[in-house]
Enzyme design. Sequence first.
Site, PDB file in Angstrom:
ATOM      1  N   VAL A 174      13.958 -10.883  17.130  1.00 26.97           N
ATOM      2  CA  VAL A 174      14.484 -12.236  17.357  1.00 26.97           C
ATOM      3  C   VAL A 174      15.924 -12.376  16.865  1.00 26.97           C
ATOM      4  O   VAL A 174      16.790 -12.878  17.590  1.00 26.97           O
ATOM      5  CB  VAL A 174      13.566 -13.283  16.675  1.00 26.97           C
ATOM      6  CG1 VAL A 174      14.257 -14.622  16.545  1.00 26.97           C
ATOM      7  CG2 VAL A 174      12.291 -13.433  17.485  1.00 26.97           C
ATOM      8  N   ASP A 192      20.997  -7.744   7.714  1.00 28.46           N
ATOM      9  CA  ASP A 192      19.652  -7.221   7.471  1.00 28.46           C
ATOM     10  C   ASP A 192      19.681  -6.415   6.189  1.00 28.46           C
ATOM     11  O   ASP A 192      20.684  -5.795   5.852  1.00 28.46           O
ATOM     12  CB  ASP A 192      19.167  -6.355   8.638  1.00 28.46           C
ATOM     13  CG  ASP A 192      17.650  -6.333   8.749  1.00 28.46           C
ATOM     14  OD1 ASP A 192      17.110  -6.960   9.673  1.00 28.46           O
ATOM     15  OD2 ASP A 192      16.999  -5.702   7.877  1.00 28.46           O
ATOM     16  N   PHE A 235      11.271 -19.184  21.333  1.00 26.97           N
ATOM     17  CA  PHE A 235      10.186 -18.997  22.313  1.00 26.97           C
ATOM     18  C   PHE A 235      10.395 -17.773  23.199  1.00 26.97           C
ATOM     19  O   PHE A 235       9.673 -17.596  24.182  1.00 26.97           O
ATOM     20  CB  PHE A 235      10.046 -20.252  23.183  1.00 26.97           C
ATOM     21  CG  PHE A 235       9.721 -21.486  22.392  1.00 26.97           C
ATOM     22  CD1 PHE A 235       8.421 -21.748  21.996  1.00 26.97           C
ATOM     23  CD2 PHE A 235      10.722 -22.373  22.003  1.00 26.97           C
ATOM     24  CE1 PHE A 235       8.111 -22.879  21.244  1.00 26.97           C
ATOM     25  CE2 PHE A 235      10.437 -23.506  21.250  1.00 26.97           C
ATOM     26  CZ  PHE A 235       9.123 -23.755  20.870  1.00 26.97           C
ATOM     27  N   LEU A 236      11.407 -16.935  22.869  1.00 27.12           N
ATOM     28  CA  LEU A 236      11.678 -15.796  23.756  1.00 27.12           C
ATOM     29  C   LEU A 236      10.489 -14.840  23.814  1.00 27.12           C
ATOM     30  O   LEU A 236       9.690 -14.768  22.878  1.00 27.12           O
ATOM     31  CB  LEU A 236      12.936 -15.048  23.308  1.00 27.12           C
ATOM     32  CG  LEU A 236      12.996 -14.383  21.926  1.00 27.12           C
ATOM     33  CD1 LEU A 236      12.219 -13.091  21.871  1.00 27.12           C
ATOM     34  CD2 LEU A 236      14.438 -14.121  21.549  1.00 27.12           C
ATOM     35  N   ARG A 237      10.393 -14.128  24.950  1.00 29.05           N
ATOM     36  CA  ARG A 237       9.357 -13.099  25.103  1.00 29.05           C
ATOM     37  C   ARG A 237      10.015 -11.738  25.007  1.00 29.05           C
ATOM     38  O   ARG A 237      11.041 -11.506  25.659  1.00 29.05           O
ATOM     39  CB  ARG A 237       8.686 -13.189  26.485  1.00 29.05           C
ATOM     40  CG  ARG A 237       7.891 -14.436  26.744  1.00 29.05           C
ATOM     41  CD  ARG A 237       7.677 -14.608  28.234  1.00 29.05           C
ATOM     42  NE  ARG A 237       8.957 -14.650  28.953  1.00 29.05           N
ATOM     43  CZ  ARG A 237       9.102 -14.461  30.265  1.00 29.05           C
ATOM     44  NH1 ARG A 237       8.061 -14.205  31.022  1.00 29.05           N
ATOM     45  NH2 ARG A 237      10.298 -14.516  30.841  1.00 29.05           N
ATOM     46  N   ALA A 291      -6.131 -11.749  33.815  1.00 29.16           N
ATOM     47  CA  ALA A 291      -7.166 -11.180  32.944  1.00 29.16           C
ATOM     48  C   ALA A 291      -6.733  -9.793  32.472  1.00 29.16           C
ATOM     49  O   ALA A 291      -6.041  -9.068  33.181  1.00 29.16           O
ATOM     50  CB  ALA A 291      -8.475 -11.088  33.718  1.00 29.16           C
ATOM     51  N   GLY A 328      -2.211  -9.347  22.383  1.00 32.56           N
ATOM     52  CA  GLY A 328      -1.796  -8.667  21.157  1.00 32.56           C
ATOM     53  C   GLY A 328      -0.373  -9.073  20.869  1.00 32.56           C
ATOM     54  O   GLY A 328       0.052 -10.167  21.240  1.00 32.56           O
ATOM     55  N   CYS A 332       3.194 -11.925  17.852  1.00 28.08           N
ATOM     56  CA  CYS A 332       3.134 -13.380  17.644  1.00 28.08           C
ATOM     57  C   CYS A 332       1.737 -13.992  17.767  1.00 28.08           C
ATOM     58  O   CYS A 332       1.244 -14.584  16.812  1.00 28.08           O
ATOM     59  CB  CYS A 332       4.088 -14.071  18.612  1.00 28.08           C
ATOM     60  SG  CYS A 332       5.808 -13.696  18.247  1.00 28.08           S
ATOM     61  N   LYS A 391      -1.042 -13.290  14.922  1.00 27.30           N
ATOM     62  CA  LYS A 391      -0.760 -13.823  13.576  1.00 27.30           C
ATOM     63  C   LYS A 391      -0.568 -15.341  13.605  1.00 27.30           C
ATOM     64  O   LYS A 391      -0.938 -16.043  12.673  1.00 27.30           O
ATOM     65  CB  LYS A 391       0.448 -13.118  12.958  1.00 27.30           C
ATOM     66  CG  LYS A 391       1.787 -13.572  13.475  1.00 27.30           C
ATOM     67  CD  LYS A 391       2.936 -12.993  12.657  1.00 27.30           C
ATOM     68  CE  LYS A 391       4.292 -13.350  13.247  1.00 27.30           C
ATOM     69  NZ  LYS A 391       4.629 -14.769  13.242  1.00 27.30           N
TER      70      LYS A 391
HETATM   71  N1  NAD Z   1       9.150 -10.914  18.267  1.00 28.20           N
HETATM   72  C1  NAD Z   1       9.019 -11.986  19.037  1.00 28.20           C
HETATM   73  O1  NAD Z   1       8.821 -11.888  20.243  1.00 28.20           O
HETATM   74  C2  NAD Z   1       9.135 -13.361  18.442  1.00 28.20           C
HETATM   75  C3  NAD Z   1       9.247 -14.472  19.298  1.00 28.20           C
HETATM   76  C4  NAD Z   1       9.378 -15.745  18.738  1.00 28.20           C
HETATM   77  C5  NAD Z   1       9.369 -15.891  17.358  1.00 28.20           C
HETATM   78  N2  NAD Z   1       9.240 -14.809  16.549  1.00 28.20           N
HETATM   79  C6  NAD Z   1       9.264 -15.008  15.095  1.00 28.20           C
HETATM   80  O2  NAD Z   1      10.541 -14.598  14.611  1.00 28.20           O
HETATM   81  C7  NAD Z   1      10.415 -14.040  13.293  1.00 28.20           C
HETATM   82  C8  NAD Z   1      11.022 -12.648  13.275  1.00 28.20           C
HETATM   83  O3  NAD Z   1      10.257 -11.815  14.129  1.00 28.20           O
HETATM   84  P1  NAD Z   1      10.766 -10.379  14.599  1.00 28.20           P
HETATM   85  O4  NAD Z   1       9.803  -9.908  15.618  1.00 28.20           O
HETATM   86  O5  NAD Z   1      12.200 -10.474  14.939  1.00 28.20           O
HETATM   87  O6  NAD Z   1      10.581  -9.561  13.223  1.00 28.20           O
HETATM   88  P2  NAD Z   1      11.155  -8.119  12.849  1.00 28.20           P
HETATM   89  O7  NAD Z   1      10.226  -7.550  11.868  1.00 28.20           O
HETATM   90  O8  NAD Z   1      11.504  -7.362  14.092  1.00 28.20           O
HETATM   91  O9  NAD Z   1      12.564  -8.445  12.138  1.00 28.20           O
HETATM   92  C9  NAD Z   1      12.677  -9.035  10.879  1.00 28.20           C
HETATM   93  C10 NAD Z   1      13.888  -8.431  10.186  1.00 28.20           C
HETATM   94  O10 NAD Z   1      14.147  -9.160   8.995  1.00 28.20           O
HETATM   95  C11 NAD Z   1      14.648  -8.259   8.037  1.00 28.20           C
HETATM   96  N3  NAD Z   1      14.553  -8.834   6.692  1.00 28.20           N
HETATM   97  C12 NAD Z   1      13.443  -9.103   5.954  1.00 28.20           C
HETATM   98  N4  NAD Z   1      13.785  -9.648   4.779  1.00 28.20           N
HETATM   99  C13 NAD Z   1      15.131  -9.752   4.762  1.00 28.20           C
HETATM  100  C14 NAD Z   1      16.073 -10.242   3.831  1.00 28.20           C
HETATM  101  N5  NAD Z   1      15.703 -10.738   2.643  1.00 28.20           N
HETATM  102  N6  NAD Z   1      17.383 -10.194   4.144  1.00 28.20           N
HETATM  103  C15 NAD Z   1      17.798  -9.676   5.329  1.00 28.20           C
HETATM  104  N7  NAD Z   1      16.942  -9.208   6.253  1.00 28.20           N
HETATM  105  C16 NAD Z   1      15.634  -9.247   5.984  1.00 28.20           C
HETATM  106  C17 NAD Z   1      13.801  -7.020   8.237  1.00 28.20           C
HETATM  107  O11 NAD Z   1      14.402  -5.858   7.682  1.00 28.20           O
HETATM  108  C18 NAD Z   1      13.701  -6.975   9.757  1.00 28.20           C
HETATM  109  O12 NAD Z   1      14.731  -6.181  10.328  1.00 28.20           O
HETATM  110  C19 NAD Z   1       8.926 -14.090  12.970  1.00 28.20           C
HETATM  111  O13 NAD Z   1       8.643 -15.253  12.240  1.00 28.20           O
HETATM  112  C20 NAD Z   1       8.277 -14.151  14.329  1.00 28.20           C
HETATM  113  O14 NAD Z   1       7.016 -14.777  14.287  1.00 28.20           O
HETATM  114  C21 NAD Z   1       9.135 -13.545  17.061  1.00 28.20           C
END
Ligand code: NAD
Length: 436
Positions: free
Chosen positions: A11, A30, A152-154, A255, A260, A263, A266
Amino acid sequence: MKIAMVGSGYVGLVSGACFADFGHEVVCIDKDTSKIDRLRDGVMPIYEPGLEALVASNVKAGRLSFTTDLAEGIAGAHAVFIAVGTPSRRGDGHADLSFVHAVAREVGESLANDAVVVTKSTVPVGTGDDVERFIAETGCKHRVSVVSNPEFLREGAAIGDFKRPDRIVIGAEDDFGREVMREIYRPLFLNESPILFVSRRSAELIKYAANAFLATKITFINEMADLCEKVGANVQDVSRGIGMDNRIGPKFLHAGPGYGGSCFPKDTLALLKTAEDYDSPVRIVEAVVKTNDSRKRAMGRKVIDALGGPEVARGKKVALLGLTFKPNTDDMRDSPAIAIAQALADAGVEVAGYDPEGMEQAAPLMPEVAMCDSPYAAIEGADAVAIVTEWDAFRALDLARVRELANAPVLVDLRNIYQAGDLREAGFTYHSIGRP
Ligand SMILES: NC(=O)c1ccc[n+]([C@@H]2O[C@H](COP(=O)([O-])OP(=O)(O)OC[C@H]3O[C@@H](n4cnc5c(N)ncnc54)[C@H](O)[C@@H]3O)[C@@H](O)[C@H]2O)c1
């Protein structure tokens, strides 16, 4: 506008690169040094179509940069986005907010100017209040407005989704927060993507309600598919027949082996925990979670049945095509393939696997699976081929070659990407989901 994005995962990196593409100046932060090193070298840490080119062009234009140093990254930022992970907490299924809380404290300690702090991570209702409190507790003297802006991205279509969203949800409690967010999203607003301003708590709940609703839609059609198999109906016709009703809509009515990904599993669980804490049960979502959990392993049993049942299956070989939770991503989080492979291995079945992008992430999660470097290498000597993820590469398999390489021409299509007639004509025993 100057934007800091804390967390450069699926994201954070996509959002940061897209904001830069709108013309904002973006620093992606990061704590994972190897991720930032790779990004600085122009190597993407994740697979997402179009991302590499988008990142490269914005780095070249001087609008996008990367750092591990939060204080340096947020210096002068009008908005600091929190986009770190919120996985399920081990043991109880609540959202693990430790990463979000840690960032809030660090931002409070490092902030050197007034700023809007935006939670983009998916977080339970009330997290914005916590973020506000944590920042205040650091003694931060600057004006801070904490805003919720769920994403909301996929995955697999992330850039298009970010740039052309159905809506942008902003949960803000003051004009400072609302104005900065309006300015950040102005390019989209001009493009006619609606911005919905709501309270912070409503925004936080909107994200969970949306994911729970979509998970419910998937689970509903999966149960209809099971019923179709019993009564001799075709779930694709049923999907079409109900999806043409505008009140229902055609999306998320395919179907398959169960939802999985990073998102839905959890977030549905975290919603149940919030509902429990507030003594306001969401029974429908409870049923969805239970039904989906048992479905994944049931798909393993479906493959075992295609082999001739548990007695016969022991010692046989199955090729799993597609391991990621959906195509066009390398994300393996909670992929149905994991439970299916486990069910097969438990039944003494040898499993070979192939995925176009997910092998690196899959290998440590599926130690019982022999990873192969092509679909045909996995199919060689297999007693059944199971399509688990609908990658385009599996839509036009060379069926003559499959028949030649496989030990038996048995195809279990858990995504309904083939037509039964075509496969039977090609000499296969064909099993699909909810179709005669
Ligand atoms: N992946 C999706 O499709 C999606 C879609 C909508 C919302 N979300 C939400 O967005 C959030 C992030 O999801 P993601 O899939 O991008 O996760 P991800 O695990 O791919 O990325 C999270 C990043 O945060 C970094 N991080 C953690 N703690 C940190 C800190 N203290 N300082 C700096 N960086 C730090 C990690 O190293 C990691 O690179 C989640 O809450 C998820 O539910 C995800």
